[in-house]
Design an enzyme around this catalytic site. Structure first.
Site, PDB file in Angstrom:
ATOM      1  NE  ARG A 156       3.057  -0.876   3.874  1.00 59.51           N
ATOM      2  CZ  ARG A 156       2.529  -0.182   2.885  1.00 59.51           C
ATOM      3  NH1 ARG A 156       1.670  -0.768   2.058  1.00 59.51           N
ATOM      4  NH2 ARG A 156       2.848   1.082   2.697  1.00 59.51           N
ATOM      5  NE  ARG A 198       1.111  -2.277  -1.933  1.00 57.81           N
ATOM      6  CZ  ARG A 198       1.311  -1.119  -1.298  1.00 57.81           C
ATOM      7  NH1 ARG A 198       2.435  -0.444  -1.493  1.00 57.81           N
ATOM      8  NH2 ARG A 198       0.405  -0.649  -0.466  1.00 57.81           N
TER       9      ARG A 198
END
Length: 628
Positions: free
Chosen positions: A312, A411
């Site tokens: 991400r 994450r």
């Protein structure tokens, strides 16, 4: 006018010694409970279920109606190495992917716990009625998510979080877990060493509340809504959990790591109400492609192997770079296109996205969406032992996004929902064992209904110490002063300014000058709190925002100070003046509440277990082109 400062913003922290008695004519309700769970999302619900199943009756409290928690906005899926689509997957590889995505700042024990637990937690949710998508053979379906070596993400269309919370709430209610809606906690009752309870108010009536308990679980979410462009609801993820914990004597970890999701909706096109709202990673997991205004599929330049499904942070920075260099749309975004897939496939796999964009006049089966990065998740939070949830303050535990350790510097998509249930179960077991050592139990979990009243909650023999009662009463006096504040600035105005400070100077790309400027502006903002104005009583949105402001300011300062301290780029923390990682900085930053503000120290990172290290050495990697 006196200054409102504290763990929240409004108490007079320099008042009399906490041990001194106070006199107050403010009425408040006192509720005794063996275990208080603050937060009614997936993590709080799963802890409560475990406690009840182990024979200890908790009380769950939340700021909204029960079942209306931020968990419902986690759309794309939940990770578990089931091997439904890729039999070669196993929990050790899930752990390896998580560590690699976290740039090896994760707590290896926490990572192993989540990866090892998740297959059983998925089967448990399935048995409790969660309607996962299925393969033709009837196995739980799994899809690709960014930076994962295999198809590991289980899902219910693109409403996985909503379906999961419904399942957990149904399970909790079937067990008769007591709950109380629309309660906001403003301070934990702690002397820095042990817990005695929490104080707050009923958001519907304005009544002051004292919850007396030696065991308090924080499951209150993260702090990404501090940023003015974010994927959270306005009233969630304001930093209450970490701020409450820090004020109570616990420590925070990795606060500099804020995840900016690559694909949030662009407000200039869809309207301010939609600005930053998440466009689930499931769109890219099902083959969605990113294009700039020149119709270039630009991820070919940044990540030719993993493309749109790279980590991400990589995709978010790539989009930011395209926009900065003038290849963004007129509305300040880029295009995300899934229209090359079959219409029926899109409607089956992404029903919520189809419906949402159709309501805005966009048919995603035939045209692209406009997206840009948005603050989405905080990897940092309360420092805990993942096996027990312990924080270092006796009787204070934490679970879910309020905590740190599992995700490291970034994450892995699909791991947020996984963390909530994987960690909550052993934490609930540990708390139950601890409580039962003191002889406080219930009837073992027989079914009964509870309307949120006090009478249904099992009481303890504990009572507040005089010191804590004085602290509670001073908190109520401070809240009353806050309610009467009549200065020139509203909480909404100051929160908006805070969000802009963080977005500009502590956002996706950071540097020394900007971070120091942010610290200076945060202090100026804090000084302006003495001129706060509340338009309404304790039941008003303005009063809630004033409390949120205190939490957000406390967490924002920790975030900026740790970002300034970390003079390297790693994961979601990118320093333009230090663009490379520094192996000497492969350490966690621990924040404690010092006399002059947040105090920061370094801590070494643990070592992965032998099975996980073996999986790391095998170097598994996503082959994006399976989707082509």
């Amino acid at each position: 006018m006196s200054q409102y400062t504290t763990g929240s913003i409004y108490s007079d922290a320099s008042a009399s010694d906490p041990g001194e008695s106070t006199t107050t004519d403010i009425d408040y309700e006192e509720i005794h409970v063996p275990v208080l769970v603050i937060g009614a999302g997936a993590a709080g619900a799963r802890v409560a279920i475990e406690l009840k199943q182990q024979g200890v009756e908790p009380l769950v409290i939340g700021k909204r109606d029960y079942g209306d928690a931020h968990t419902t906005w986690a759309a794309g899926g939940i990770n578990a190495a089931l091997g439904s689509r890729d039999p070669g997957d196993r929990w050790e590889i899930h752990a390896a992917d998580t560590l690699r995505e976290g740039h090896f700042l994760n707590d290896p024990a926490a990572v192993a716990l989540v990866a090892r637990e998740m297959p059983d937690r998925i089967r448990e949710l399935d048995a409790w009625g969660m309607e996962f998508a299925r393969t033709d053979e009837g196995a739980i379906q799994q899809r690709y998510f960014g930076a994962q070596s295999f198809r590991r993400t289980c899902f219910v269309g693109d409403r996985t979080g909503e379906a999961m919370l419904e399942t957990l709430v149904d399970r909790a209610q079937s067990l008769g877990v007591p709950y109380r809606d629309n309660v906001m906690i403003t301070r934990l009752l702690s002397d820095g060493d042990r817990m005695e309870g929490a104080v707050g108010f009923d958001m519907e009536t304005g009544d002051f509340l004292v919850f007396v308990s030696d065991h308090v679980v924080l499951a209150a979410g993260g702090s990404s809504a501090m940023y003015n462009r974010h994927s959270s609801r306005e009233e969630e993820n304001n930093g209450d959990g970490p701020a409450l914990a820090l004020d109570a004597g616990a420590e925070l970890l990795d606060m500099e790591f804020v995840q900016f999701h690559p694909t949030g909706m662009v407000g200039d096109r869809y309207g301010d109400d939609w600005d930053g709202r998440l466009v689930t990673e499931a769109v890219r997991g099902e083959g969605g492609r990113l294009y700039n205004s020149e119709d270039e599929r630009f991820m070919e330049r940044y990540s030719p192997d993993q493309m749109e499904l790279d980590a991400r942070d990589v995709v978010a920075r790539a989009i930011t770079q395209e926009i900065r260099e003038g290849r963004g749309t007129a509305n300040g975004g880029v295009y995300l296109d899934i229209s090359h897939r079959e219409d029926d496939y899109i409607r089956e796999r992404l029903p919520s996205m189809v419906e949402r964009f159709a309501s805005l006049g966009v048919d995603i089966t035939s045209e692209p969406m406009e997206v840009a990065p948005t603050a989405h998740y905080t990897m940092g939070g309360v420092d805990i032992d993942p096996q027990t949830g312990e924080t270092g303050v006796e009787g204070l535990y934490a679970v879910g996004e309020t905590t740190a350790g599992v995700h490291g510097a970034n994450r892995l998509g699909g791991n947020s929902l996984a963390e909530t249930v994987a960690v909550a179960k052993p934490v609930g077991q540990h708390i139950a064992e601890t409580v039962q050592e003191h002889g406080i139990t219930t009837d073992g979990g027989e079914d009964h209904q509870h309307d949120g009243g006090v009478d249904a909650v099992t009481t303890t023999e504990a009572d507040l110490s005089l010191r804590m009662r004085a602290r509670a009463e001073r908190e109520f006096a401070a809240l009353a002063r806050l309610e009467a504040a009549d200065g020139g600035s509203t909480p909404a105005e100051l929160l908006d300014e805070l969000g802009e400070i963080l977005w500009q100077d502590a956002g996706i790309i950071r540097d020394d000058e900007g971070l120091r400027q942010a610290l200076s502006e945060l202090q100026a903002l804090r000084n302006r709190i003495r001129d706060l104005r509340i338009e309404g009583d304790r039941t008003s949105r303005a009063f809630e925002l004033a409390v949120d402001l205190g939490f957000s300011l406390a967490v924002a300062e920790s975030t900026v100070r740790t970002a300034l301290e970390r003079t390297e780029s790693r994961g979601a923390h990118y320093r333009a003046d230090y663009p490379a990682p520094d192996e000497q900085f492969r350490e966690n930053l621990v924040v404690s509440d010092g006399p002059q503000g947040p105090a920061i120290r370094r801590r070494s990172v643990g070592t992965p277990s032998a099975p996980v290290q073996e999986a790391l050495d095998e170097r598994h990697e996503l082959d994006y082109h399976h989707l082509e």
